[in-house]
Write an enzyme that holds these catalytic residues in place. Structure first.
Site, PDB file in Angstrom:
ATOM      1  N   GLY A 181       3.415   4.743   7.283  1.00  0.00           N
ATOM      2  CA  GLY A 181       2.122   5.393   7.874  1.00  0.00           C
ATOM      3  C   GLY A 181       1.045   4.781   7.087  1.00  0.00           C
ATOM      4  O   GLY A 181       0.079   4.386   7.665  1.00  0.00           O
ATOM      5  N   ASP A 182       0.976   5.052   5.892  1.00  0.00           N
ATOM      6  CA  ASP A 182      -0.111   4.459   4.992  1.00  0.00           C
ATOM      7  C   ASP A 182      -0.372   3.052   5.097  1.00  0.00           C
ATOM      8  O   ASP A 182      -1.298   2.385   5.329  1.00  0.00           O
ATOM      9  CB  ASP A 182       0.184   4.948   3.494  1.00  0.00           C
ATOM     10  CG  ASP A 182      -0.039   6.377   3.300  1.00  0.00           C
ATOM     11  OD1 ASP A 182      -1.196   7.059   3.260  1.00  0.00           O
ATOM     12  OD2 ASP A 182       1.110   7.054   3.051  1.00  0.00           O
ATOM     13  N   THR A 183       0.872   2.224   5.126  1.00  0.00           N
ATOM     14  CA  THR A 183       0.795   0.888   5.130  1.00  0.00           C
ATOM     15  C   THR A 183       0.242   0.165   6.270  1.00  0.00           C
ATOM     16  O   THR A 183      -0.446  -0.720   6.517  1.00  0.00           O
ATOM     17  CB  THR A 183       2.216   0.394   4.751  1.00  0.00           C
ATOM     18  OG1 THR A 183       2.729   0.856   3.599  1.00  0.00           O
ATOM     19  CG2 THR A 183       2.373  -1.176   4.675  1.00  0.00           C
ATOM     20  N   ALA A 186      -3.365   0.769   6.499  1.00  0.00           N
ATOM     21  CA  ALA A 186      -3.877  -0.236   5.403  1.00  0.00           C
ATOM     22  C   ALA A 186      -4.005  -1.714   6.250  1.00  0.00           C
ATOM     23  O   ALA A 186      -4.924  -2.280   6.054  1.00  0.00           O
ATOM     24  CB  ALA A 186      -3.169  -0.458   4.263  1.00  0.00           C
TER      25      ALA A 186
END
Length: 410
Positions: A181-183, A186
């Site tokens: 999710g973070d990637t 980003a």
């Protein structure tokens, strides 16, 4: 920024950098914001990473440590300079304004309202630097009823619809295994920065704010999830390793592991069935198209599974490669590190850390023919570049020493 000893393909160090001259101030921590900064830094942007005084970015201490520092940090913070600065005090905020006034991009992934609380609201920053591009990554975005709720990547994966699908039917949803999710947030953020930079340069546009919500970045990758619900009221459910509605595409057991087989193209399916000795299924007109195969997917999966179960992974992969059927083993870290294809494409590079260790790290994606990315420097120690960054911003050695004495910088 000091050049570090790196083992790379010669062409990757000789060519110009696509983002050379772009100055980025990174205020984020942990994963989403710093991964966006890392992506831009790989392609030549100058990244000034502002870390909190004391311990710095918590990622420095996450997962496995070498000499007290996470080896993950070595990947996430390559090509960056570290400025240890207390943004909670007025003097620290003034220094941030000095840096932002000369920057092209500001990255932050704090909870909405944090910048505003420091007197660094986008409106104020654009008054100072009209061309500034501000990337803001948060759990739920800068607006909406959930704006102020705390949100991490795993929550974004759940709200975005991904976590519901990552399970065997009737069993607990499982995480992907990395901070996907973070990637995804980003990468969407990095795309937004590039779009805004292009708009500013090509069309003379002003700076702007890029608002990325973790759950929206995940949701953007959910393919036909919502159109199927809209058209048919269909709620897609977990299907384990299979790909619902597309057949055959699944994981199959071998004598020494698992193999992934994607035989869902019409001609590929016929080659697959022939390769496993099921000419009868290859010639079956009901299975000539995907719709017919989906209706009989259990029969097809059973046929493939019986064939793979009598063989080792290497034999299966070799046989299907000869038949031009997409198939592959499930790679571990050891498999990746030993794989010749990874090496041939410069996806495994050797980097010397600031503490003198040789470390194998992931290479750079995507591959650009004329302006490839490269690792110019390894990850910095906390505050390693404080003096250099502040001197470039116009502070004298005496001023820097006083700030350090008062704990405003480190």
């Amino acid at each position: 920024m000091t050049e570090q000893a790196l083992t790379q393909h010669p062409s990757s160090t000789a060519a110009p950098q696509a983002l050379a001259g772009v100055r980025v101030v990174e205020m984020g921590q942990l994963i989403a914001g710093p991964f966006a900064g890392k992506t831009l830094g790989d392609f030549g942007a100058d990244i000034i990473k502002i870390e909190a005084t004391g311990e710095g970015d918590p990622l420095r201490k996450w997962r496995l440590l070498q000499d007290g520092t996470s080896v993950w940090w070595q990947v996430q913070s390559r090509n960056k300079q570290s400025l240890a600065l207390d943004l909670r005090c007025a003097e620290g905020q003034d220094i941030a304004r000095r840096l932002i006034a000369e920057a092209d991009v500001l990255i932050e992934n704090f909870r909405p309202g944090t910048l505003e609380g420091w007197g660094l609201a986008p409106e104020a920053l654009h008054a100072l630097n009209p061309g500034l591009i501000i990337l803001r990554i948060s759990g739920y975005g800068q607006s909406g009823p959930y704006r102020d709720l705390p949100g991490f990547g795993v929550i974004g994966e759940a709200m975005g619809g991904l976590r519901h699908l990552t399970a065997e039917p009737g069993r607990v949803p499982v995480r992907v295994g990395v901070s996907i999710g973070d990637t995804l947030a980003a990468l969407h953020g990095a795309i937004g920065v590039l779009l805004a930079l292009y708009h500013r340069k090509a069309h003379g546009g002003p700076g702007q704010v890029i608002d990325v919500a973790l759950h929206e970045a995940v949701f953007n990758c959910m393919e036909s999830l919502i159109p199927e619900y809209s058209a048919f009221g269909a709620v897609r459910e977990p299907a384990g390793s299979a790909l619902p509605g597309i057949a055959p595409s699944n994981a199959y057991p071998c004598q020494d592991g698992w193999v992934l087989v994607a035989g869902n193209g019409d001609s590929i399916f016929r080659r697959l069935m022939t390769a496993i000795g099921r000419a009868d299924l290859a010639a079956d007109t009901q299975l000539a198209g995907n719709t017919g195969r989906v209706a009989r997917v259990a029969e097809i999966d059973d046929a493939i599974g019986q064939w793979t179960a009598a063989r080792g992974v290497a034999e299966v992969v070799e046989a299907l490669a000869a038949a031009r059927v997409p198939a592959g083993k499930v790679y571990t870290a050891r498999d990746i590190a030993q794989d010749p294809h990874y090496r041939a494409r410069d996806m495994l590079l050797t980097q010397r850390t600031r503490d003198g260790h040789e470390l194998l790290v992931p290479g750079i994606v995507p591959k650009l023919s004329a302006t490839p990315g490269r690792i110019r420097a390894s990850a910095p120690h906390l505050g390693e570049d404080t003096d250099a960054v502040l001197a470039e911003a116009g502070l004298t050695p005496g001023q820097i020493a006083l700030l350090r004495e008062r704990g405003i910088v480190q």
